[in-house]
Design a protein around this motif. Structure first.
Motif, PDB file in Angstrom:
ATOM      1  N   SER A   1      36.030   1.768  17.275  1.00  7.06           N
ATOM      2  CA  SER A   1      34.619   1.627  17.560  1.00  7.06           C
ATOM      3  C   SER A   1      34.257   0.181  16.996  1.00  7.06           C
ATOM      4  O   SER A   1      33.354  -0.436  17.449  1.00  7.06           O
ATOM      5  N   ARG A   2      34.952  -0.261  15.865  1.00  4.34           N
ATOM      6  CA  ARG A   2      34.968  -1.464  15.243  1.00  4.34           C
ATOM      7  C   ARG A   2      34.863  -2.963  17.026  1.00  4.34           C
ATOM      8  O   ARG A   2      34.792  -4.041  16.806  1.00  4.34           O
ATOM      9  N   LYS A   3      36.505  -2.320  17.341  1.00  5.97           N
ATOM     10  CA  LYS A   3      37.082  -2.868  18.517  1.00  5.97           C
ATOM     11  C   LYS A   3      35.173  -3.116  19.698  1.00  5.97           C
ATOM     12  O   LYS A   3      35.473  -3.531  19.924  1.00  5.97           O
ATOM     13  N   ALA A   4      35.209  -2.167  19.724  1.00  6.01           N
ATOM     14  CA  ALA A   4      34.515  -1.270  20.991  1.00  6.01           C
ATOM     15  C   ALA A   4      33.229  -2.211  20.599  1.00  6.01           C
ATOM     16  O   ALA A   4      31.957  -2.906  22.248  1.00  6.01           O
ATOM     17  N   VAL A   5      32.271  -2.979  19.639  1.00  9.56           N
ATOM     18  CA  VAL A   5      31.005  -3.092  19.191  1.00  9.56           C
ATOM     19  C   VAL A   5      30.506  -4.443  19.193  1.00  9.56           C
ATOM     20  O   VAL A   5      30.386  -5.194  19.104  1.00  9.56           O
ATOM     21  N   ALA A   6      32.261  -5.383  18.854  1.00 13.29           N
ATOM     22  CA  ALA A   6      32.723  -6.451  18.615  1.00 13.29           C
ATOM     23  C   ALA A   6      32.012  -7.633  19.975  1.00 13.29           C
ATOM     24  O   ALA A   6      30.962  -8.170  20.021  1.00 13.29           O
ATOM     25  N   ASN A   7      31.885  -6.834  21.362  1.00  7.15           N
ATOM     26  CA  ASN A   7      30.990  -8.230  22.144  1.00  7.15           C
ATOM     27  C   ASN A   7      29.857  -7.487  22.120  1.00  7.15           C
ATOM     28  O   ASN A   7      29.100  -7.916  22.903  1.00  7.15           O
ATOM     29  N   GLY A   8      28.970  -6.717  21.865  1.00  7.32           N
ATOM     30  CA  GLY A   8      27.647  -6.702  21.315  1.00  7.32           C
ATOM     31  C   GLY A   8      26.781  -5.475  22.289  1.00  7.32           C
ATOM     32  O   GLY A   8      25.428  -5.600  22.507  1.00  7.32           O
ATOM     33  N   HIS A   9      28.097  -4.785  23.378  1.00  8.94           N
ATOM     34  CA  HIS A   9      27.473  -3.596  24.468  1.00  8.94           C
ATOM     35  C   HIS A   9      28.035  -2.747  24.324  1.00  8.94           C
ATOM     36  O   HIS A   9      29.464  -2.765  23.835  1.00  8.94           O
ATOM     37  N   ILE A  10      27.551  -0.801  23.577  1.00 12.94           N
ATOM     38  CA  ILE A  10      27.536   0.275  23.681  1.00 12.94           C
ATOM     39  C   ILE A  10      26.540   0.538  24.470  1.00 12.94           C
ATOM     40  O   ILE A  10      25.547   0.868  24.307  1.00 12.94           O
ATOM     41  N   LYS A  11      27.514   1.494  25.476  1.00  9.03           N
ATOM     42  CA  LYS A  11      26.112   2.622  26.385  1.00  9.03           C
ATOM     43  C   LYS A  11      26.686   4.056  25.710  1.00  9.03           C
ATOM     44  O   LYS A  11      25.687   4.723  26.139  1.00  9.03           O
ATOM     45  N   ALA A  12      26.991   4.468  25.084  1.00  2.00           N
ATOM     46  CA  ALA A  12      27.292   5.698  24.665  1.00  2.00           C
ATOM     47  C   ALA A  12      27.594   5.775  23.403  1.00  2.00           C
ATOM     48  O   ALA A  12      28.986   5.151  22.983  1.00  2.00           O
ATOM     49  N   VAL A  13      27.889   6.903  22.569  1.00  2.00           N
ATOM     50  CA  VAL A  13      28.356   7.241  21.412  1.00  2.00           C
ATOM     51  C   VAL A  13      28.505   9.174  21.534  1.00  2.00           C
ATOM     52  O   VAL A  13      28.191   9.274  21.802  1.00  2.00           O
ATOM     53  N   ILE A  14      29.811   9.361  20.913  1.00  7.24           N
ATOM     54  CA  ILE A  14      30.388  10.621  20.685  1.00  7.24           C
ATOM     55  C   ILE A  14      30.631  10.385  19.272  1.00  7.24           C
ATOM     56  O   ILE A  14      32.080   9.352  18.883  1.00  7.24           O
ATOM     57  N   LEU A  15      30.638  11.712  18.982  1.00  9.68           N
ATOM     58  CA  LEU A  15      30.455  11.513  17.774  1.00  9.68           C
ATOM     59  C   LEU A  15      30.672  13.262  17.237  1.00  9.68           C
ATOM     60  O   LEU A  15      30.206  14.429  18.353  1.00  9.68           O
ATOM     61  N   ASN A  16      32.265  13.282  16.860  1.00  6.34           N
ATOM     62  CA  ASN A  16      32.253  14.989  16.587  1.00  6.34           C
ATOM     63  C   ASN A  16      33.288  15.349  14.343  1.00  6.34           C
ATOM     64  O   ASN A  16      33.249  14.376  13.919  1.00  6.34           O
ATOM     65  N   SER A  17      31.387  16.182  14.081  1.00  7.29           N
ATOM     66  CA  SER A  17      32.311  17.100  12.844  1.00  7.29           C
ATOM     67  C   SER A  17      33.514  17.837  13.049  1.00  7.29           C
ATOM     68  O   SER A  17      34.126  18.416  14.106  1.00  7.29           O
ATOM     69  N   GLY A  18      34.384  18.128  11.927  1.00  7.54           N
ATOM     70  CA  GLY A  18      35.496  19.241  12.329  1.00  7.54           C
ATOM     71  C   GLY A  18      36.712  18.542  11.925  1.00  7.54           C
ATOM     72  O   GLY A  18      37.777  19.170  12.018  1.00  7.54           O
ATOM     73  N   GLY A  19      37.008  17.775  12.074  1.00  9.82           N
ATOM     74  CA  GLY A  19      38.130  16.616  11.910  1.00  9.82           C
ATOM     75  C   GLY A  19      37.476  15.324  11.681  1.00  9.82           C
ATOM     76  O   GLY A  19      36.892  14.647  12.503  1.00  9.82           O
ATOM     77  N   ALA A  20      38.241  14.483  10.690  1.00  4.44           N
ATOM     78  CA  ALA A  20      38.276  13.010  10.557  1.00  4.44           C
ATOM     79  C   ALA A  20      39.036  12.299  11.781  1.00  4.44           C
ATOM     80  O   ALA A  20      38.582  10.785  11.656  1.00  4.44           O
ATOM     81  N   ASN A  21      40.203  12.278  11.692  1.00  2.84           N
ATOM     82  CA  ASN A  21      41.244  11.687  12.189  1.00  2.84           C
ATOM     83  C   ASN A  21      41.705  10.487  12.466  1.00  2.84           C
ATOM     84  O   ASN A  21      41.591   9.584  12.359  1.00  2.84           O
ATOM     85  N   ALA A  22      41.534  10.328  10.656  1.00  2.00           N
ATOM     86  CA  ALA A  22      41.459   9.481   9.747  1.00  2.00           C
ATOM     87  C   ALA A  22      43.272   9.784   9.726  1.00  2.00           C
ATOM     88  O   ALA A  22      43.779  10.774   8.959  1.00  2.00           O
ATOM     89  N   CYS A  23      43.745   9.190   9.144  1.00  2.00           N
ATOM     90  CA  CYS A  23      45.347   9.116   8.581  1.00  2.00           C
ATOM     91  C   CYS A  23      45.670   9.941   9.432  1.00  2.00           C
ATOM     92  O   CYS A  23      46.606  10.164   8.806  1.00  2.00           O
ATOM     93  N   THR A  24      45.590   9.697  10.695  1.00  2.00           N
ATOM     94  CA  THR A  24      46.658   9.594  11.990  1.00  2.00           C
ATOM     95  C   THR A  24      47.955   9.035  12.818  1.00  2.00           C
ATOM     96  O   THR A  24      47.659   9.740  13.803  1.00  2.00           O
ATOM     97  N   GLY A  25      47.341   7.832  11.930  1.00  3.75           N
ATOM     98  CA  GLY A  25      48.546   6.984  12.873  1.00  3.75           C
ATOM     99  C   GLY A  25      47.968   6.910  14.149  1.00  3.75           C
ATOM    100  O   GLY A  25      46.992   6.790  14.674  1.00  3.75           O
ATOM    101  N   GLU A  26      49.152   6.148  15.400  1.00  2.00           N
ATOM    102  CA  GLU A  26      49.208   6.245  17.033  1.00  2.00           C
ATOM    103  C   GLU A  26      48.334   7.059  17.771  1.00  2.00           C
ATOM    104  O   GLU A  26      48.217   6.714  18.887  1.00  2.00           O
ATOM    105  N   ALA A  27      48.994   8.784  17.310  1.00  3.10           N
ATOM    106  CA  ALA A  27      48.160   9.459  17.646  1.00  3.10           C
ATOM    107  C   ALA A  27      46.860  10.077  17.872  1.00  3.10           C
ATOM    108  O   ALA A  27      45.989  10.452  18.243  1.00  3.10           O
ATOM    109  N   GLY A  28      46.780   9.521  16.174  1.00  4.65           N
ATOM    110  CA  GLY A  28      45.275   9.809  15.534  1.00  4.65           C
ATOM    111  C   GLY A  28      44.162   8.593  17.257  1.00  4.65           C
ATOM    112  O   GLY A  28      43.531   9.226  17.764  1.00  4.65           O
TER     113      GLY A  28
END
Lengths: 391, 391
Positions: free
Chosen positions: A56-83
């Motif tokens: 998301s940091r990369k996605a928002v860098a150009n100042g344009h976002i059309k949608a945000v998808i958010l989930n609970s139930g898992g942080a997807n952190a420390c999951t490497g390239e697969a994450g």
């Protein structure tokens, strides 16, 4: 109302089978229907930041976002390239559903347990489900604010209207692992005002610094903190810049305050205001030191306005960061000056501790600057939530 | 045995009526009978340091201390000039009893509630009582180590013997408000070796840096921390300097470890060793960040080796302080590598958490330096002790 309070936005919150709690809404989708797609973001400074934060940091860098998808139930952190591949696939799925040519117009946010991959098939089928449920209604906004909750006990939303009629709406999740450095938790704020991405970013940076960066539930910085501000321009109104910045600040302050109000296990919300400092930074350092004291937070949970634990925390702030004379410090708790000139003042039995809010006012008597931070008390219930449950 | 293990020292511990607990021993006296009176001290860096700290820091500055009087039941901190006058009167009383011409040969230590004056008449009559009870027996040393306890559940002592026959004994109190910066809690170490005040100070500075400064029960620095090292020279033995320094280090390490073992409400003692750092300072910063995590400490109390809470704490250490690549970090808990390359390793269900000690080994894979810190878990009992009792 949440994110759909501002016109030009639709939202949904659905149960996608990501959370371990059967039937819990765990996937939210927020779509900016335009005409503008200006966006700004602030993210955690944690070096173990999660895959969706990297995306998301990369996605928002150009100042344009059309949608945000958010989930609970898992942080997807420390999951490497697969994450990271999961965050990318999720963004691509949403882009596909919305017929967007570029997946980087989609921000992704996740919250939950660190270290495990998401059930991607559930996320992708949930995205389809959420897309089908998109609506610009109050109910849809409320559904989204429920879907991002984890240990939160209630949804946290804000709605504000500018003097010229434009609107700002927002939602946030957050209850534990709250100790921000640059931003905190998952937050989406929307506006139908006509504003540029640059103005959004400037407003958001100032607003987060004075809101999410001034709360501390448990001293623990998250890997997934994300705050996004999206503008649809659907109102056609160009706002007064100062007013707009102030309303964004108010929206962030309201949401941050709600996080403290829903802090894990908390029985008291504690406002710590430090005045008489030589600089705002000095006041903030003192406020944060007091807010971080487990001993004080335990005392407050026991309704004990233990000023000794306040000044012993103040005493840990180095002199070069916050110059003051310990013999000139006063401390008021709920309006009673129980510490005067660095020593005992009025008897602490005079302090009424029955309310939810506790106000600690510290005067360093060293200058004119001040700052306020908010924290929670430390209760048996906090230990119970974090020792006896897996989160 | 405690402080009377080394020859040339006598001690006493008596009930002086200072503590709110009727009949509790609350006043200790340690006397150096010489022939030497060399001494060194390390004190809290808290800016709200207590009156006895102000007094004792001055008293030990010339390298000579002949007696130490210590009380539990009141910290005499944040008590202004009246508090300082109490410390001075206490030192003068002891000097008078021992026929010393200079009160500054007497160090004073206090522990207990912050912000209240001591019942001075009880302290002074207690000093007479303690003087009358002075003995160089094991029992007298044990009495002294009991008299300095507050929320401690057991006395903490150490006895070591040098290869040439000189002895080192010590006692410490400490259980909560433990997060040192320069020193921690009340500690008196005695030796009958023939050493100068300069060598004592050098040995003590190194020893505290690697012992009391590397434990953290609750992140809260005290106003009263004092570590004193006294040499009587009564053995007539001039020790090997390196061996003596090493034994002082071992004595401090043993006492610090005992503080963690008696941490308020703790059910686990947690050793955190960080290896592969670019410098010892970097390793220490990482270890301290992990040791300060309330979320991790709660997880450990629930027997959950939650590595996500370990790496999210590591991630708060700034890159300039501890350079490392988050994708190369490994974490072992009790010998099981549950985090590999910054992501999930072996299943955490493989970790045996039934023992009192929990060993967290973090390899940053960035260099050759390492450091170890100790902390406790955060339990319901800690909250109970600090919320439901006044201390």
């Amino acid at each position: 109302m949440s994110v759909t309070f501002a016109t030009g936005f639709s939202a949904a919150g659905v149960a996608a089978g990501i959370s371990a709690v059967a039937g819990k809404k765990d996937l939210a989708l927020v779509v900016n229907n335009g005409p503008l797609d200006a966006a700004a973001g602030v993210f955690t400074s944690n070096r173990f930041c999660a895959a969706p934060v990297v995306w998301s940091r990369k996605a928002v860098a150009n100042g344009h976002i059309k949608a945000v998808i958010l989930n609970s139930g898992g942080a997807n952190a420390c999951t490497g390239e697969a994450g990271y591949a999961q965050s990318l696939a999720t963004a691509e799925k949403v882009a596909d559903l919305l017929s967007l040519s570029d997946a980087s117009d989609v921000a992704v946010c996740s919250t939950g347990l660190i270290g495990e991959l998401l059930p991607l098939d559930h996320v992708l089928s949930g995205a389809e489900h959420a897309y089908a449920a998109l609506a610009n209604t109050a109910e849809a906004g409320a559904d989204a604010s429920h879907a991002i909750m984890t240990t939160d006990t209630k949804p946290k939303t804000v709605e504000l209207t500018g003097s010229t009629g434009y609107k700002i709406g927002g939602m946030v999740k957050g209850s534990g692992m709250i100790a921000p450095q640059l931003a905190t938790m998952l937050c989406v704020i929307t506006t139908d005002a006509v504003v540029s991405a640059g103005q959004l970013q400037a407003a958001l940076a100032v607003a987060t610094e004075h809101s999410f960066n001034r709360i501390d539930v448990d001293g623990c910085m998250s890997t997934n903190d994300t705050v996004l501000l999206l503008a649809s321009g659907a109102s056609g109104i160009e706002p007064d810049k100062d007013e707009f910045n102030e309303l964004v600040r108010q929206a962030c302050a309201s949401l941050a305050r709600q996080i403290v109000g829903d802090g894990e296990g908390a029985s008291h919300d504690i406002r710590i205001t430090v005045t008489g400092a030589t600089s705002e930074q000095a006041a903030l350092a003192c406020g944060r030191a007091v807010a971080a004291s487990n001993l004080l937070k335990c005392a407050i949970s026991g309704n004990d306005p233990n000023w000794g634990r306040i000044v012993s925390s103040l005493g840990t702030v180095p002199t070069d960061i916050a110059p003051y004379d310990s013999n000139k410090v006063t401390v008021d708790v709920n309006g009673v000056r129980i510490c005067e000139n660095g020593g005992a003042g009025r008897d602490r039995s005079e302090v009424d501790m029955t309310g939810r809010e506790v106000h600690i006012d510290i005067d360093l008597n060293a200058g004119d600057a001040e700052a306020t931070v908010w924290t929670d008390d430390l209760t048996h219930e906090y230990v119970h939530i974090n020792a006896d449950y897996e989160s």
